[in-house]
Scaffold this motif. Structure first.
Motif, PDB file in Angstrom:
ATOM      1  N   VAL A  88       0.867  -1.171   0.000  1.00 31.01           N
ATOM      2  CA  VAL A  88       0.000   0.000   0.000  1.00 31.01           C
ATOM      3  C   VAL A  88       0.907   1.225   0.000  1.00 31.01           C
ATOM      4  CG1 VAL A  88      -1.799   1.277   1.225  1.00 31.01           C
ATOM      5  CG2 VAL A  88      -1.793  -1.245   1.269  1.00 31.01           C
ATOM      6  N   VAL A  89       0.800   2.031  -1.053  1.00 34.21           N
ATOM      7  CA  VAL A  89       1.654   3.205  -1.216  1.00 34.21           C
ATOM      8  C   VAL A  89       0.807   4.459  -1.000  1.00 34.21           C
ATOM      9  CG1 VAL A  89       3.156   4.452  -2.804  1.00 34.21           C
ATOM     10  CG2 VAL A  89       3.134   1.955  -2.819  1.00 34.21           C
ATOM     11  N   ARG A  90       1.224   5.296  -0.065  1.00 32.98           N
ATOM     12  CA  ARG A  90       0.455   6.501   0.268  1.00 32.98           C
ATOM     13  C   ARG A  90       1.060   7.780  -0.309  1.00 32.98           C
ATOM     14  NH1 ARG A  90      -0.191   2.900   4.332  1.00 32.98           N
ATOM     15  NH2 ARG A  90      -2.352   2.427   4.866  1.00 32.98           N
ATOM     16  N   ALA A  91       2.303   7.690  -0.775  1.00 35.68           N
ATOM     17  CA  ALA A  91       2.978   8.851  -1.367  1.00 35.68           C
ATOM     18  C   ALA A  91       4.182   8.341  -2.157  1.00 35.68           C
ATOM     19  CB  ALA A  91       3.428   9.822  -0.273  1.00 35.68           C
ATOM     20  N   GLU A  92       4.655   9.150  -3.083  1.00 34.04           N
ATOM     21  CA  GLU A  92       5.784   8.739  -3.916  1.00 34.04           C
ATOM     22  C   GLU A  92       7.031   8.455  -3.086  1.00 34.04           C
ATOM     23  OE1 GLU A  92       8.190  10.399  -7.782  1.00 34.04           O
ATOM     24  OE2 GLU A  92       6.065  10.900  -7.602  1.00 34.04           O
ATOM     25  N   LYS A  93       7.155   9.119  -1.942  1.00 33.92           N
ATOM     26  CA  LYS A  93       8.327   8.890  -1.077  1.00 33.92           C
ATOM     27  C   LYS A  93       8.355   7.485  -0.498  1.00 33.92           C
ATOM     28  CE  LYS A  93       6.284  11.073   3.046  1.00 33.92           C
ATOM     29  NZ  LYS A  93       5.727   9.907   3.657  1.00 33.92           N
ATOM     30  N   ASP A  94       7.240   6.743  -0.613  1.00 39.53           N
ATOM     31  CA  ASP A  94       7.189   5.359  -0.144  1.00 39.53           C
ATOM     32  C   ASP A  94       7.809   4.378  -1.140  1.00 39.53           C
ATOM     33  OD1 ASP A  94       5.863   6.145   2.152  1.00 39.53           O
ATOM     34  OD2 ASP A  94       3.868   5.619   1.406  1.00 39.53           O
ATOM     35  N   MET A  95       8.249   4.892  -2.304  1.00 38.93           N
ATOM     36  CA  MET A  95       8.798   4.046  -3.358  1.00 38.93           C
ATOM     37  C   MET A  95      10.325   4.073  -3.308  1.00 38.93           C
ATOM     38  SD  MET A  95       5.992   3.051  -4.953  1.00 38.93           S
ATOM     39  CE  MET A  95       6.479   2.511  -6.571  1.00 38.93           C
ATOM     40  N   VAL A  96      10.929   2.918  -3.609  1.00 40.09           N
ATOM     41  CA  VAL A  96      12.385   2.794  -3.663  1.00 40.09           C
ATOM     42  C   VAL A  96      12.766   1.986  -4.900  1.00 40.09           C
ATOM     43  CG1 VAL A  96      12.680   2.937  -1.151  1.00 40.09           C
ATOM     44  CG2 VAL A  96      12.390   0.702  -2.232  1.00 40.09           C
ATOM     45  N   GLY A  97      14.018   2.094  -5.321  1.00 39.14           N
ATOM     46  CA  GLY A  97      14.501   1.289  -6.438  1.00 39.14           C
ATOM     47  C   GLY A  97      14.515  -0.180  -6.058  1.00 39.14           C
ATOM     48  N   GLY A  98      14.024  -1.025  -6.974  1.00 36.72           N
ATOM     49  CA  GLY A  98      13.936  -2.445  -6.672  1.00 36.72           C
ATOM     50  C   GLY A  98      14.397  -3.312  -7.823  1.00 36.72           C
ATOM     51  N   SER A  99      13.802  -4.480  -7.919  1.00 35.58           N
ATOM     52  CA  SER A  99      14.155  -5.458  -8.947  1.00 35.58           C
ATOM     53  C   SER A  99      13.974  -4.884 -10.350  1.00 35.58           C
ATOM     54  CB  SER A  99      13.272  -6.702  -8.797  1.00 35.58           C
ATOM     55  OG  SER A  99      13.426  -7.268  -7.525  1.00 35.58           O
ATOM     56  N   PHE A 100      14.858  -5.268 -11.237  1.00 40.83           N
ATOM     57  CA  PHE A 100      14.795  -4.894 -12.653  1.00 40.83           C
ATOM     58  C   PHE A 100      14.839  -3.375 -12.862  1.00 40.83           C
ATOM     59  CE2 PHE A 100      12.127  -8.747 -12.000  1.00 40.83           C
ATOM     60  CZ  PHE A 100      12.989  -9.669 -12.579  1.00 40.83           C
ATOM     61  N   GLY A 101      15.321  -2.623 -11.862  1.00 38.92           N
ATOM     62  CA  GLY A 101      15.384  -1.173 -11.981  1.00 38.92           C
ATOM     63  C   GLY A 101      14.031  -0.498 -11.870  1.00 38.92           C
ATOM     64  N   ILE A 102      13.046  -1.189 -11.305  1.00 41.10           N
ATOM     65  CA  ILE A 102      11.684  -0.660 -11.185  1.00 41.10           C
ATOM     66  C   ILE A 102      11.485  -0.098  -9.781  1.00 41.10           C
ATOM     67  CG2 ILE A 102       9.227  -1.244 -11.301  1.00 41.10           C
ATOM     68  CD1 ILE A 102      10.032  -3.646 -13.067  1.00 41.10           C
ATOM     69  N   MET A 103      10.847   1.061  -9.706  1.00 40.63           N
ATOM     70  CA  MET A 103      10.474   1.609  -8.408  1.00 40.63           C
ATOM     71  C   MET A 103       9.372   0.735  -7.816  1.00 40.63           C
ATOM     72  SD  MET A 103      12.381   4.252  -7.870  1.00 40.63           S
ATOM     73  CE  MET A 103      11.568   5.297  -6.675  1.00 40.63           C
ATOM     74  N   GLU A 104       9.500   0.437  -6.512  1.00 41.17           N
ATOM     75  CA  GLU A 104       8.526  -0.423  -5.860  1.00 41.17           C
ATOM     76  C   GLU A 104       8.323   0.039  -4.425  1.00 41.17           C
ATOM     77  OE1 GLU A 104      11.470  -4.072  -4.523  1.00 41.17           O
ATOM     78  OE2 GLU A 104      10.520  -4.193  -6.491  1.00 41.17           O
ATOM     79  N   PRO A 105       7.266  -0.454  -3.764  1.00 41.09           N
ATOM     80  CA  PRO A 105       7.008  -0.041  -2.384  1.00 41.09           C
ATOM     81  C   PRO A 105       8.147  -0.452  -1.454  1.00 41.09           C
ATOM     82  CG  PRO A 105       5.129  -1.242  -3.297  1.00 41.09           C
ATOM     83  CD  PRO A 105       6.251  -1.372  -4.277  1.00 41.09           C
ATOM     84  N   CYS A 106       8.506   0.448  -0.584  1.00 40.03           N
ATOM     85  CA  CYS A 106       9.540   0.175   0.415  1.00 40.03           C
ATOM     86  C   CYS A 106       8.972  -0.785   1.456  1.00 40.03           C
ATOM     87  CB  CYS A 106       9.975   1.482   1.078  1.00 40.03           C
ATOM     88  SG  CYS A 106      11.183   1.250   2.394  1.00 40.03           S
TER      89      CYS A 106
END
Length: 191
Positions: A88-106
């Motif tokens: 559950v993402v409530r703001a863009e700041k909740d996203m981090v770099g993840g697998s395959f270079g895709i931003m994903e929930p922290c």
């Protein structure tokens, strides 16, 4: 035609799109999604973070937050190919770099519920046919999610550019079609 051949051709075409082309076509697609009754009525939605000239659905993230929708985003499991969790993402700041270079929930900042049953899911694809079947990157991530039992009224919307609509690719037994394909030129509903 073989899926791998189609995938390669479509990815090459998509990689050649200019920034303004991506912005224009993505804007058309996002506008069409926002006009859907299913979008307006949805209380829970699942979106993705675009990479490599995928349809830029990030304006839908902002719209979901502004309208009070519960927004889920996928997060690939490390060392478990084909499996995604949904945060559950409530703001863009909740996203981090993840697998395959895709931003994903922290994982430390977002809630990851055991049961995720959104009203609407926006599904990216390398290509789609007119019956709702898709070609992805080949990992089966979205097929696994779509194969799970869903709530009544659930709608999976495939988003792609008009050139990504193709005919004549094989479907595997585990492939699951979307209910609607939204391109920059048309809406293709499945009955």
């Amino acid at each position: 035609m073989d899926k791998n051949v189609i995938r390669k051709r479509l990815l090459e075409h998509r990689s050649l799109m200019s920034g303004p082309e991506v912005d224009r076509a993505s804007g058309e697609i996002v506008g069409s999604v926002l006009e859907l009754d299913q979008w307006r009525k949805a209380q829970e939605v699942l979106l993705y973070w675009p990479i490599r000239n995928e349809v830029d659905v990030r304006p839908l993230l902002r719209e979901a937050w502004d309208s009070g929708k519960k927004l889920f985003m996928p997060c690939c499991r490390r060392n478990e190919p084909g499996i995604m969790d949904f945060g559950v993402v409530r703001a863009e700041k909740d996203m981090v770099g993840g697998s395959f270079g895709i931003m994903e929930p922290c994982r430390s900042r977002c809630e990851f519920p055991d049961a995720v049953n959104p009203d609407l899911i926006i599904v990216p694809g390398v290509g789609f046919d007119r019956t709702g079947y898709r070609i992805g990157f080949g990992g089966g991530y979205y097929d696994r999610f779509l194969a799970r039992p869903q709530k009544d009224g659930f709608l999976a919307v495939g988003v792609c550019y008009s050139f990504q609509i193709v005919d004549g690719f094989p479907h595997e037994p585990w492939d699951r079609p979307v209910g609607l394909i939204c391109t920059d030129r048309e809406l293709i509903w499945q009955n």
